[in-house]
Design a protein around this motif. Structure first.
Motif, short mmCIF file in Angstrom:
data_model
loop_
_atom_site.label_atom_id
_atom_site.label_comp_id
_atom_site.label_asym_id
_atom_site.label_seq_id
_atom_site.Cartn_x
_atom_site.Cartn_y
_atom_site.Cartn_z
N HIS A 111 0.90 -1.34 -0.48
CA HIS A 111 -0.16 0.06 0.23
C HIS A 111 0.58 1.57 -0.64
O HIS A 111 0.58 2.05 -1.31
CB HIS A 111 -0.55 -0.67 1.34
N HIS A 115 0.77 3.90 -2.39
CA HIS A 115 1.11 5.92 -2.76
C HIS A 115 1.92 6.13 -2.97
O HIS A 115 1.37 7.49 -4.22
CB HIS A 115 0.84 6.02 -0.42
N SER A 136 0.06 10.06 5.73
CA SER A 136 -1.34 9.21 4.99
C SER A 136 -2.16 9.19 6.96
O SER A 136 -1.76 9.39 8.02
CB SER A 136 -1.36 7.95 4.76
N ASP A 303 -7.48 7.29 0.10
CA ASP A 303 -7.13 5.59 -0.50
C ASP A 303 -7.43 5.37 -2.15
O ASP A 303 -8.81 5.75 -2.06
CB ASP A 303 -7.57 4.50 0.16
ZN ZN Z 1 -3.61 4.62 2.50
#
Ligand code: ZN
Ligand code: KG4
Length: 337
Positions: A111, A115, A136, A303
């Motif tokens: 993840h 990003h 985040s 996200d």
């Molecule tokens: Zn995220």
């Protein structure tokens, strides 16, 4: 023959699917989950259940919008880590089942790496090596990026993430979850010089936000004791002052990283990169220090599966596939899944 990849993101409270064809994101469908608002934060069990309800229609929408049929897909990608384990499991199991049924490869994506690579979805794109400040709800990192799949964390938070600092401040001020976008909104009308909050002295390129949270808590408690309407009457100035401090903490470390590495291409990524003050601060620093700066479009900051898709595309080109025994992980280092 074209390479079509379906990507799924389900690490927290957004169910998202995207289709990428030959490196170009054709669709990026995101379903939020309103159910958490009443609890003031994400409830993991409710998030997993909502993912289960959303995933089939979300994938359908992404394929339809891209005009790509299931039979045309070259691979299926999903977020493997980090995130809420139940939420990750939904995306992982769905991707495995679909890859098995279509007899196509499976791609596991990190993840936080995704990003960072959101900066490659649209032109102009940064050149290697570049720095990325990834901010985040769960992470705050300065990453040195040497290639699409080669990244090194130079500094990160020792306690709360920048997004958490926004969300926890909002909670102290009585604003609903997630508070980041609301603080951003109030801050636009406020005076950032009105109140002063401390900047922590953390060595190197690491961050800390827990002291700031405590100072805001005491600040609000002390002022409310004298005037119960203090927060309501000063909301815009408080938000502007807190936001300014969070941004200066981030930008001072980013400038230090650029100074130490000599790197001049600088990106931001992650949910907090949607913050208008941070976007403006990056542009100011870029002008002052002679950086080239890059910020993903709004839909690719918070996200989304578009960022999973662009990462999966580069993994596909590198032949980096997962087998059906792959399982999600709640925590893992960047690129180490
Ligand atoms: Zn995220
Ligand atoms: O990257 P993200 O969508 O999810 C995680 O991977 O955590 O980031 C979510 C975080 C939340 O803390 C949210 O409050 C924050 O990003 N956020 C913002 C803004 N939009 C989202 N923070 C400040 N200003 C914003 N405009």
């Amino acid at each position: 023959m074209s390479i079509h990849i379906l990507a799924i993101e389900s690490s927290c409270d957004e169910t998202s699917a995207a289709v990428i064809t030959d490196g170009k994101v054709l669709s990026n469908f995101i379903a939020g989950q309103k159910v958490h608002e009443q609890y003031g934060g994400v409830v993991p069990e409710l998030a997993s259940r909502a993912h289960q309800q959303n995933i089939v229609p979300v994938v359908d929408m992404a394929l339809r919008e891209a005009g790509v049929r299931r039979e045309e897909l070259s691979a299926i990608a999903f977020t493997q880590s980090p995130g809420l384990i139940g939420s990750l499991l939904v995306g992982c199991c769905f991707a495995k089942a679909m890859a098995l049924a279509l007899d196509i490869p499976l791609i596991a994506v990190h993840h936080m790496q995704a990003h960072v690579l959101a900066n490659f979805i649209q032109d102009p794109v940064p050149s290697f090596p570049f720095l990325c400040l990834t901010v985040s709800g769960g992470h705050t990192q300065i990453v040195r990026v040497d290639d699409f799949l080669k990244m090194k964390v130079l500094g990160e938070t020792l306690d709360d993430a920048a997004g958490e600092a926004f969300d926890k401040t909002a909670k102290i001020l009585g604003l609903p979850y997630p508070g980041g976008p609301l603080i951003d909104k109030y801050a636009k009308q406020g005076n950032p010089e009105r109140f002063t909050f401390p900047e922590p002295q953390i060595p190197g390129l690491d961050f800390s936000f827990s002291g700031l949270k405590t100072s805001i808590l005491y600040f609000v408690r002390d002022h409310t004791r004298e005037d119960p309407s203090f927060v309501t009457n000063n909301m815009a100035d408080i938000c502007a002052s807190v936001q300014k401090r969070i941004i200066t903490i981030l930008m001072h470390k980013l400038a230090r990283a650029a100074g130490e590495t000599g790197i001049r291409d600088v990106c931001i990524a992650g949910g907090v990169s949607a913050n208008s003050g941070l976007r403006a601060a990056l542009a100011d620093y870029a002008e002052q220090y002679g950086w080239r700066h890059f910020i993903p479009e709004f839909q690719y900051c918070t996200d989304n599966a578009g960022m999973i898709a662009i990462t999966a595309y580069h993994k596909y080109l590198a032949g980096d596939f997962a087998d059906l025994s792959v399982s999600p992980l709640a925590r893992s280092g960047i690129g180490v899944v």
